[in-house]
Design a protein around this motif. Sequence first.
Motif, mmCIF file in Angstrom:
data_model
loop_
_atom_site.group_PDB
_atom_site.id
_atom_site.type_symbol
_atom_site.label_atom_id
_atom_site.label_comp_id
_atom_site.label_asym_id
_atom_site.label_seq_id
_atom_site.Cartn_x
_atom_site.Cartn_y
_atom_site.Cartn_z
ATOM 1 N N PRO A 86 0.645 -1.224 -0.101
ATOM 2 C CA PRO A 86 0.048 0.075 0.012
ATOM 3 C C PRO A 86 1.031 1.236 -0.088
ATOM 4 O O PRO A 86 2.047 1.211 0.375
ATOM 5 C CB PRO A 86 -0.918 -0.159 1.345
ATOM 6 N N ASP A 87 0.191 2.307 -0.334
ATOM 7 C CA ASP A 87 0.990 3.601 -0.353
ATOM 8 C C ASP A 87 1.419 4.089 1.143
ATOM 9 O O ASP A 87 2.535 4.240 1.297
ATOM 10 C CB ASP A 87 0.058 4.875 -0.870
ATOM 11 N N LEU A 88 0.351 3.808 2.048
ATOM 12 C CA LEU A 88 0.647 3.965 3.469
ATOM 13 C C LEU A 88 0.065 2.756 4.269
ATOM 14 O O LEU A 88 -1.119 2.514 3.926
ATOM 15 C CB LEU A 88 -0.055 5.591 3.938
ATOM 16 N N ILE A 111 -3.792 2.518 3.496
ATOM 17 C CA ILE A 111 -4.279 3.645 2.575
ATOM 18 C C ILE A 111 -3.793 3.516 1.231
ATOM 19 O O ILE A 111 -2.442 3.455 1.025
ATOM 20 C CB ILE A 111 -3.734 5.264 3.084
ATOM 21 N N GLU A 112 -4.599 3.496 0.228
ATOM 22 C CA GLU A 112 -4.166 3.378 -1.162
ATOM 23 C C GLU A 112 -4.560 4.500 -1.855
ATOM 24 O O GLU A 112 -5.848 5.011 -1.833
ATOM 25 C CB GLU A 112 -4.853 2.293 -1.833
ATOM 26 N N GLU A 117 -3.370 3.248 -13.227
ATOM 27 C CA GLU A 117 -2.942 1.738 -13.365
ATOM 28 C C GLU A 117 -3.210 0.910 -12.359
ATOM 29 O O GLU A 117 -3.392 -0.245 -12.641
ATOM 30 C CB GLU A 117 -1.409 1.972 -13.568
ATOM 31 N N SER A 118 -3.497 1.290 -11.288
ATOM 32 C CA SER A 118 -3.681 0.606 -10.106
ATOM 33 C C SER A 118 -5.353 0.589 -9.615
ATOM 34 O O SER A 118 -5.567 -0.176 -8.655
ATOM 35 C CB SER A 118 -2.836 1.230 -8.830
ATOM 36 N N HIS A 137 -9.186 -1.212 9.058
ATOM 37 C CA HIS A 137 -9.596 0.170 8.022
ATOM 38 C C HIS A 137 -8.740 0.243 6.917
ATOM 39 O O HIS A 137 -7.739 -0.267 6.975
ATOM 40 C CB HIS A 137 -9.387 1.407 9.265
ATOM 41 N N TYR A 138 -9.551 0.589 6.062
ATOM 42 C CA TYR A 138 -8.838 0.735 4.649
ATOM 43 C C TYR A 138 -9.621 2.285 3.904
ATOM 44 O O TYR A 138 -10.625 2.381 4.376
ATOM 45 C CB TYR A 138 -9.534 -0.363 3.612
#
Length: 193
Positions: A86-88, A111-112, A117-118, A137-138
């Motif tokens: 994930p990004d974070l 956190i995405e 592209e993703s 949590h997402y």
Amino acid sequence: MTALPDWMRPPRSEGWFAEDLDRLPEAPRHTELIDGALVFMLSPQRSWHGRLVTSLTTALMATTPADFEIEREMTIRLDERNRPEPDLLVTTAAYDPDRTWYAPEMVQLVIEVVSPESAPRDRTVKLRKYAEAGIPHYWCIEDEDGAPVVHVYELDEPTGVYAPAGIFRGTLERPVPFEISLDLDRLVPPRSV
């Protein structure tokens, strides 16, 4: 057509396993493992994405309680065949400079930031996989005319799936996994005309 480099060939007929990622120094940065397949980030990262992730990292680090850590671009070993990046992420694990991945039980929030592209992976595949792994949590952050829009999900314990917990524009205030208050409009500069 050029031959496939040896390092790209799976080490076994079943494909790749989570621990294989630590043995692939030739793999491009941000290589993920999804269902035993290597996923490479091949398109260039947009400036909007990079600035948002950096600003969000800084904002969260400034307000994170002492028993939480913020990590950027670290994989989560969901199971033996899945290790997305994930990004974070927000974790309760202590900082370890030699860590290369986190277990799901160490992660409180993923956190995405969606890029073209993703998008399919972030909106569906990762949403399902993070929930199945029990991550509470997402957040999936979209670009809406240059402004971040945060789609927040919470794990519904009885069903094991994420339930929508809100769509946030302008500001985001959440009580979990800790008190979070963000001015979303300040995370990225407005688009130039």
